[in-house]
Design an enzyme around this catalytic site. Structure first.
Site, mmCIF file in Angstrom:
data_model
loop_
_atom_site.group_PDB
_atom_site.id
_atom_site.type_symbol
_atom_site.label_atom_id
_atom_site.label_comp_id
_atom_site.label_asym_id
_atom_site.label_seq_id
_atom_site.Cartn_x
_atom_site.Cartn_y
_atom_site.Cartn_z
ATOM 1 N N CYS A 1 -5.898 2.169 5.695
ATOM 2 C CA CYS A 1 -6.934 0.450 5.832
ATOM 3 C C CYS A 1 -5.981 0.533 7.719
ATOM 4 O O CYS A 1 -5.373 0.944 8.025
ATOM 5 C CB CYS A 1 -6.342 -0.206 4.773
ATOM 6 N N CYS B 1 -2.048 -0.539 7.179
ATOM 7 C CA CYS B 1 -1.587 0.920 7.326
ATOM 8 C C CYS B 1 -0.808 1.499 8.184
ATOM 9 O O CYS B 1 -0.445 2.375 9.280
ATOM 10 C CB CYS B 1 -1.355 1.653 5.958
ATOM 11 N N GLU C 1 1.443 3.596 2.305
ATOM 12 C CA GLU C 1 1.901 3.940 3.581
ATOM 13 C C GLU C 1 2.869 2.359 3.547
ATOM 14 O O GLU C 1 3.478 3.614 3.905
ATOM 15 C CB GLU C 1 0.205 4.297 4.307
ATOM 16 N N HIS D 1 0.889 -1.208 -0.371
ATOM 17 C CA HIS D 1 -0.113 0.485 0.102
ATOM 18 C C HIS D 1 0.857 1.356 0.010
ATOM 19 O O HIS D 1 2.004 1.124 0.856
ATOM 20 C CB HIS D 1 -0.641 -0.057 1.050
#
Length: 153
Positions: free
Chosen positions: A81, A84, A54, A52
């Site tokens: 999310c 993350c 992040e 992701h």
């Protein structure tokens, strides 16, 4: 630079992510007033569910300074999310600033794994992260997600 300036850069990373075939999410890590990493969301393209924006930025930032990220701020184009957010916590990040809240529709489309709120998660963590929502770029991000959907769904 201020929070909005850094957040705008995270939104630009989200656009870059789409250009490179990824999900419309971008992240910037700032420590001591300096950008130390950027990230885009290429998980599906790389067949890596942890890639992701992040987590990508957090990995790069830790390598960049050869350390954890105590005192750093994570700027995200979208609300983190839970994965993350947890990685941000483990890395030592003390602030998360984001531009667009997750919506029930995003959860339904599996852009997020469930509706557990990061604030709820944060309350049960030993170390608390300051969570800041700045809505200035929210409509721009929602439009980017819609355009991405048109091209990819």
């Amino acid at each position: 630079m201020n929070d909005k300036d850094y957040l705008k850069l995270a939104v630009e990373q989200a656009k870059k992510s789409v250009e490179e075939g990824g999900f419309p999410a971008g992240a910037i890590i700032v420590k001591d007033g300096k950008i130390i990493a950027e990230g885009i969301s290429l998980g599906r393209k790389l067949n890596d569910p942890t890639e992701h924006a992040e987590t990508s930025a957090i990995r790069k930032a830790c390598k960049s300074i050869s350390s954890y990220l105590d005192g750093a701020t994570l700027y995200g184009s979208l609300e983190c999310c839970n994965m993350c957010f947890s990685v941000a916590n483990w890395s030592g990040i003390t602030r998360v600033v984001y531009a667009c809240k997750k919506t029930p529709e995003m959860v339904t489309k599996f852009y997020y794994e469930g509706s557990t709120d990061n604030k709820t998660l944060n309350e049960s963590n030993n170390k608390k992260i300051e969570i800041v929502f700045i809505p200035d770029f929210e409509q721009e991000m929602l439009e980017l997600v819609r355009k991405w959907e048109e091209q990819n769904l």
